[in-house]
Design a protein around this motif. Sequence first.
Motif, mmCIF file in Angstrom:
data_model
loop_
_atom_site.group_PDB
_atom_site.id
_atom_site.type_symbol
_atom_site.label_atom_id
_atom_site.label_comp_id
_atom_site.label_asym_id
_atom_site.label_seq_id
_atom_site.Cartn_x
_atom_site.Cartn_y
_atom_site.Cartn_z
ATOM 1 N N ASP A 37 -4.503 -4.679 -12.834
ATOM 2 C CA ASP A 37 -4.859 -6.036 -12.440
ATOM 3 C C ASP A 37 -4.162 -6.329 -11.124
ATOM 4 O O ASP A 37 -3.735 -5.399 -10.430
ATOM 5 C CB ASP A 37 -4.534 -7.051 -13.549
ATOM 6 C CG ASP A 37 -3.050 -7.221 -13.853
ATOM 7 O OD1 ASP A 37 -2.188 -6.728 -13.079
ATOM 8 O OD2 ASP A 37 -2.729 -7.842 -14.873
ATOM 9 N N ASP A 38 -4.018 -7.596 -10.771
ATOM 10 C CA ASP A 38 -3.401 -7.945 -9.488
ATOM 11 C C ASP A 38 -1.905 -7.672 -9.451
ATOM 12 O O ASP A 38 -1.318 -7.636 -8.373
ATOM 13 C CB ASP A 38 -3.630 -9.427 -9.179
ATOM 14 C CG ASP A 38 -5.090 -9.736 -8.887
ATOM 15 O OD1 ASP A 38 -5.856 -8.792 -8.592
ATOM 16 O OD2 ASP A 38 -5.457 -10.917 -8.962
ATOM 17 N N ARG A 58 1.747 -3.524 -8.556
ATOM 18 C CA ARG A 58 0.697 -3.356 -7.549
ATOM 19 C C ARG A 58 1.324 -3.540 -6.150
ATOM 20 O O ARG A 58 1.045 -2.765 -5.245
ATOM 21 C CB ARG A 58 -0.387 -4.405 -7.795
ATOM 22 C CG ARG A 58 -1.435 -4.514 -6.753
ATOM 23 C CD ARG A 58 -2.454 -3.443 -6.767
ATOM 24 N NE ARG A 58 -3.291 -3.497 -7.950
ATOM 25 C CZ ARG A 58 -4.172 -2.559 -8.240
ATOM 26 N NH1 ARG A 58 -4.329 -1.522 -7.452
ATOM 27 N NH2 ARG A 58 -4.882 -2.620 -9.331
#
Length: 147
Positions: A37-38, A58
């Motif tokens: 995900d982010d 990330r």
Amino acid sequence: MAERSGSASFQRVPDECLICAKHRGSGPLAGPVVFEDDLVVVSHQPGEVLGHLFVETRRHVATLDLLTVAEAEAVARAVRLVAVGLRAELDPEFVFSAVVGRAVAHFHQHVFVRHRGTPDEVPWDEDWPEAPTGDAADLCARLRTRF
């Protein structure tokens, strides 16, 4: 090099960051992805020995103390989900988690199993040459259902 938050020299984002390259789908660390995900990326170590995964931010950030609260919470959640999933899928003797080393200055947490039958003389943090092998992509697909 792009400058990020933090003053330590290893906070700079080098073009050759192996984990950043991995997140782009290239380099020697790229393996099957369980979840992304982010905030975090969860993937399996390349190769056929099953049960060694990485939870990485990330964002390129080097150390635990530099994570945002949201990143730290996302890492903790992902580590727990992976550990529970590995226990259910592989029935290992132990599931370990460790944040170690500075060889790659991009935050990453290892989550890995100690397979049943591993001799006592094999250190806790080393792969046993006779460990079960298989299709890591298939294991990752099964783990993905837990996210």
